[in-house]
Enzyme design. Sequence first.
Site, mmCIF file in Angstrom:
data_model
loop_
_atom_site.group_PDB
_atom_site.id
_atom_site.type_symbol
_atom_site.label_atom_id
_atom_site.label_comp_id
_atom_site.label_asym_id
_atom_site.label_seq_id
_atom_site.Cartn_x
_atom_site.Cartn_y
_atom_site.Cartn_z
ATOM 1 N N ASP A 154 -3.344 21.706 12.273
ATOM 2 C CA ASP A 154 -2.130 21.914 13.062
ATOM 3 C C ASP A 154 -1.380 20.598 13.245
ATOM 4 O O ASP A 154 -1.719 19.582 12.641
ATOM 5 C CB ASP A 154 -2.483 22.543 14.412
ATOM 6 C CG ASP A 154 -3.508 21.709 15.175
ATOM 7 O OD1 ASP A 154 -3.715 20.526 14.824
ATOM 8 O OD2 ASP A 154 -4.110 22.245 16.118
ATOM 9 N N PRO A 165 -7.305 2.028 2.052
ATOM 10 C CA PRO A 165 -6.941 1.336 3.284
ATOM 11 C C PRO A 165 -8.054 1.412 4.325
ATOM 12 O O PRO A 165 -8.768 2.406 4.412
ATOM 13 C CB PRO A 165 -5.693 2.076 3.773
ATOM 14 C CG PRO A 165 -5.549 3.289 2.947
ATOM 15 C CD PRO A 165 -6.475 3.214 1.796
ATOM 16 N N SER A 183 -8.849 20.677 18.584
ATOM 17 C CA SER A 183 -8.583 21.546 17.430
ATOM 18 C C SER A 183 -9.035 20.851 16.144
ATOM 19 O O SER A 183 -8.298 20.741 15.178
ATOM 20 C CB SER A 183 -7.097 21.919 17.355
ATOM 21 O OG SER A 183 -6.300 20.767 17.160
ATOM 22 N N ASP A 220 -9.943 10.741 -11.155
ATOM 23 C CA ASP A 220 -10.718 10.834 -12.399
ATOM 24 C C ASP A 220 -12.202 11.043 -12.131
ATOM 25 O O ASP A 220 -13.027 10.847 -13.029
ATOM 26 C CB ASP A 220 -10.528 9.558 -13.231
ATOM 27 C CG ASP A 220 -11.218 8.359 -12.590
ATOM 28 O OD1 ASP A 220 -11.515 8.412 -11.371
ATOM 29 O OD2 ASP A 220 -11.494 7.370 -13.295
ATOM 30 N N GLY A 272 -7.318 6.302 -10.087
ATOM 31 C CA GLY A 272 -6.719 7.622 -10.261
ATOM 32 C C GLY A 272 -7.709 8.748 -10.021
ATOM 33 O O GLY A 272 -8.901 8.521 -9.808
ATOM 34 N N HIS A 290 -10.129 9.576 -1.656
ATOM 35 C CA HIS A 290 -10.815 8.358 -2.108
ATOM 36 C C HIS A 290 -10.944 8.320 -3.628
ATOM 37 O O HIS A 290 -10.875 7.251 -4.232
ATOM 38 C CB HIS A 290 -12.193 8.234 -1.454
ATOM 39 C CG HIS A 290 -12.133 7.727 -0.041
ATOM 40 N ND1 HIS A 290 -13.129 6.987 0.530
ATOM 41 C CD2 HIS A 290 -11.189 7.858 0.904
ATOM 42 C CE1 HIS A 290 -12.792 6.673 1.781
ATOM 43 N NE2 HIS A 290 -11.621 7.199 2.030
ATOM 44 N N ASP A 291 -11.132 9.473 -4.242
ATOM 45 C CA ASP A 291 -11.195 9.483 -5.704
ATOM 46 C C ASP A 291 -9.856 9.027 -6.286
ATOM 47 O O ASP A 291 -9.803 8.137 -7.131
ATOM 48 C CB ASP A 291 -11.552 10.886 -6.215
ATOM 49 C CG ASP A 291 -11.666 10.909 -7.733
ATOM 50 O OD1 ASP A 291 -12.155 9.915 -8.307
ATOM 51 O OD2 ASP A 291 -11.272 11.915 -8.354
ATOM 52 N N VAL A 302 -8.721 5.201 -6.257
ATOM 53 C CA VAL A 302 -9.419 4.202 -7.067
ATOM 54 C C VAL A 302 -9.449 4.688 -8.511
ATOM 55 O O VAL A 302 -10.076 5.711 -8.801
ATOM 56 C CB VAL A 302 -10.860 3.977 -6.556
ATOM 57 C CG1 VAL A 302 -11.523 2.840 -7.320
ATOM 58 C CG2 VAL A 302 -10.863 3.667 -5.058
HETATM 59 C C1 HEM Z 1 -3.638 6.206 5.756
HETATM 60 C C2 HEM Z 1 -4.764 5.612 5.477
HETATM 61 C C3 HEM Z 1 -6.087 6.202 5.867
HETATM 62 C C4 HEM Z 1 -7.075 5.542 6.502
HETATM 63 C C5 HEM Z 1 -7.070 4.101 6.939
HETATM 64 C C6 HEM Z 1 -8.142 6.484 6.698
HETATM 65 C C7 HEM Z 1 -9.342 6.175 7.286
HETATM 66 C C8 HEM Z 1 -10.310 7.095 7.619
HETATM 67 C C9 HEM Z 1 -11.536 6.787 8.291
HETATM 68 C C10 HEM Z 1 -11.991 5.402 8.704
HETATM 69 C C11 HEM Z 1 -12.191 7.952 8.490
HETATM 70 C C12 HEM Z 1 -13.485 8.170 9.254
HETATM 71 C C13 HEM Z 1 -14.691 7.731 8.486
HETATM 72 C C14 HEM Z 1 -15.857 7.737 9.420
HETATM 73 O O1 HEM Z 1 -15.880 6.876 10.303
HETATM 74 O O2 HEM Z 1 -16.736 8.611 9.283
HETATM 75 C C15 HEM Z 1 -11.388 8.989 7.940
HETATM 76 C C16 HEM Z 1 -11.730 10.308 7.969
HETATM 77 C C17 HEM Z 1 -10.999 11.275 7.340
HETATM 78 N N1 HEM Z 1 -9.886 11.084 6.563
HETATM 79 FE FE1 HEM Z 1 -8.799 9.415 6.442
HETATM 80 N N2 HEM Z 1 -7.780 7.685 6.198
HETATM 81 C C18 HEM Z 1 -6.531 7.564 5.661
HETATM 82 C C19 HEM Z 1 -5.831 8.533 4.996
HETATM 83 C C20 HEM Z 1 -6.321 9.787 4.729
HETATM 84 C C21 HEM Z 1 -5.736 10.713 3.799
HETATM 85 C C22 HEM Z 1 -4.523 10.432 2.921
HETATM 86 C C23 HEM Z 1 -6.492 11.847 3.846
HETATM 87 C C24 HEM Z 1 -6.348 13.117 3.076
HETATM 88 C C25 HEM Z 1 -5.234 13.578 2.573
HETATM 89 C C26 HEM Z 1 -7.531 11.615 4.828
HETATM 90 C C27 HEM Z 1 -8.455 12.541 5.228
HETATM 91 C C28 HEM Z 1 -9.491 12.295 6.101
HETATM 92 C C29 HEM Z 1 -10.346 13.334 6.649
HETATM 93 C C30 HEM Z 1 -10.180 14.815 6.444
HETATM 94 C C31 HEM Z 1 -11.318 12.696 7.407
HETATM 95 C C32 HEM Z 1 -12.487 13.342 8.164
HETATM 96 C C33 HEM Z 1 -13.689 13.347 7.240
HETATM 97 C C34 HEM Z 1 -14.916 14.027 7.820
HETATM 98 O O3 HEM Z 1 -14.849 14.673 8.869
HETATM 99 O O4 HEM Z 1 -15.971 13.918 7.166
HETATM 100 N N3 HEM Z 1 -7.419 10.350 5.310
HETATM 101 N N4 HEM Z 1 -10.254 8.448 7.398
#
Ligand code: HEM
Length: 327
Positions: free
Chosen positions: A254, A163, A249, A73, A71, A65-66, A69
Site C-alpha cells: 500500500d 546502495p 501493514s 543475470d 545486470g 540485488h541481482d 550487479v
Molecule cells: C533505494 C535503495 C535501497 C536501499 C538502501 C535498500 C536497503 C534495504 C535494507 C538495508 C533492507 C533490510 C535488510 C535487513 O536488514 O534485513 C532492505 C529490505 C528490503 N528491500 Fe530494500 N533497499 C533499497 C531499495 C529497494 C528496492 C529498489 C527494492 C525492490 C524493488 C527493495 C526491496 C526491499 C524489500 C522487499 C525488503 C524486505 C526484505 C525482507 O523482508 O526480507 N529495496 N532494503
Amino acid sequence: MNTFGSFVFVIVVVLGLFESGHADLQMGFYSKSCPKAEKIVQDYVNKHIPNAPSLPAALIRLHFHDCFVRGCDASILLNSTSSTGNQTEKFAIPNLTVRGFGFIDGVKSLLEKECPGIVSCADIITLVARDSIVATGGPSWKVPTGRRDGLISNGTETLGPIPAPTSNLSTLQTDFSRQGLDLKDLVVLSGAHTVGFGHCSSFSARLYNFNGTGNPDPSFDSEYVANLKARKCKSANDTTTRVEMDPGSVRTFDLSYYTLLLKRRGLFQSDAALTTSSTTKALITQLLQGSIENFYAEFAKSMEKMGQIGVLTGSSGEVRKNCAFVN
Ligand code: HEM
Ligand SMILES: *[C@@H]1O[C@H](CO)[C@@H](O)[C@H](O)[C@H]1NC(C)=O
Ligand SMILES: *[C@@H]1O[C@H](CO)[C@@H](O)[C@H](O)[C@H]1NC(C)=O
Ligand SMILES: *[C@@H]1O[C@H](CO)[C@@H](O)[C@H](O)[C@H]1NC(C)=O
Ligand SMILES: *[C@@H]1O[C@H](CO)[C@@H](O)[C@H](O)[C@H]1NC(C)=O
Ligand SMILES: *[C@@H]1O[C@H](CO)[C@@H](O)[C@H](O)[C@H]1NC(C)=O
Ligand SMILES: *[C@@H]1O[C@H](CO)[C@@H](O)[C@H](O)[C@H]1NC(C)=O
Ligand SMILES: CC(=O)N[C@H]1CO[C@H](CO)[C@@H](O)[C@@H]1O
C-alpha cells in the site's frame, strides 16, 4: 580465405554481434520452446506463497540485488567454486540478509523436468518476483523474457552498486542513475519497503549513535525512536531482531510507506533521504495524492525498467542447468 570468403566471414561476424548484442527481451519468449513455463512458475508461487507470507518481500529484494550487479543475470545465485572464485555475490555483505534461494531452486527443478536447459535462472527470478507480489494482492507488471544467465559472480562487486541503508540522497541518485534509473524510479521503487523487514543492525546507528554523535538521528521521529529502543532494538549491537519497515501493514503493498516517510518514520537513512529534496518530496506527495492504482501503475513502469538492466540475450551467457553453478 579468399576475398569473398572474408567478406562473408565479416558479415557473419557482424550479424553474430548484432544478434548477441542487440537481441531484445520479448513477451512470451518461451511460448514455443517451453509453452507451460510461465504457468509453472505462477502455479508454484500460488501454491507456496500462502504458506510463506514473508517470502514475496525477500524475492523482490533478491531481484533488485541481482539486477544491480552485472545486470539481471542471476549472478546472485552462484555459489562459490574454484571456477567462480571464492566469494561470489551471494556471500558478500549486502547478501547476508537476502533470502529466497531455495524457492528459486524449487521452480528451476520443475522447469528442468518440463523442458531441460530452456528457461534461464535470470528469467525465473524476474517472473517469481512479479508473481509473488501479485499473489499478495500487490501490483503486477510486464515481464518480457529471454534473459540469459551470467558466467561471473564476484562478491567484491556488490559493494559499489548496491546502495547502503546509510546512503544519502545524492549517493542513491548516483547509484540509480548508473543503472539507467532516475529520481522518480528511486522514489517509486523504494516503495517496495511497504513490505518486509529490516534488521536492527541496518539502522541502529540512527537510534544510538548517529554519525558519531552518541545521539539519535535528529531527522528520525523521536517518539518512534524511543519506541524502537524500548521494544525492538534494545541494544546498539542487536544483530538478530527484525523490524517491520511499514508497521501495521507489513504484508500489504500500500501507500503507507510514503505516509511514514512524511511522518519522519522511514526506517533507514536511505528512506528518510527521500524527503530531503523538494523534487523527491514532491514525488512522494504526488504518490500519496494519487490512487493506489496510480502507485501500482508507476511501480510497474519502474519495475519493467529495473528488470531490463544489463540483461544478457541472444547467445551471450548461457542457460544454467543448476542455478547455483555455471554449466
Ligand atoms: C533505494 C535503495 C535501497 C536501499 C538502501 C535498500 C536497503 C534495504 C535494507 C538495508 C533492507 C533490510 C535488510 C535487513 O536488514 O534485513 C532492505 C529490505 C528490503 N528491500 Fe530494500 N533497499 C533499497 C531499495 C529497494 C528496492 C529498489 C527494492 C525492490 C524493488 C527493495 C526491496 C526491499 C524489500 C522487499 C525488503 C524486505 C526484505 C525482507 O523482508 O526480507 N529495496 N532494503
Ligand atoms: C550453495 O551454498 C549454500 C550455502 O550458502 C548451500 O546451502 C547450498 O546447498 C549450495 N547449493 C548447492 C546447489 O550446492
Ligand atoms: C572481483 O572484483 C574485484 C574488484 O573489481 C577484483 O579486484 C577481483 O580480482 C575480482 N575477483 C575475481 C575472482 O575475479
Ligand atoms: C578460498 O578460501 C579458502 C578458505 O576460506 C582458502 O583455503 C582457499 O585458498 C581460497 N581459494 C582461493 C582461490 O582463493
Ligand atoms: C553523501 O554521502 C557521500 C558518501 O558518503 C558523501 O561523499 C557526500 O558528501 C554526501 N553528500 C551530502 C550532500 O551529504
Ligand atoms: C556528520 O558529522 C560530520 C562531522 O562531524 C559533519 O560534517 C556532517 O555534516 C554530519 N552529517 C550529518 C548527516 O549530520
Ligand atoms: C553489546 O555491546 C555492549 C557494550 O558495547 C556489550 O556489553 C554487550 O555484551 C554486547 N551485546 C552483544 C549481544 O553482543
Ligand atoms: C544465502 C547465503 O548464501 N548467504 C551467505 C551470504 O554471505 C555470508 C558470508 O559473507 C554467508 O555466510 C551466507 O551464507
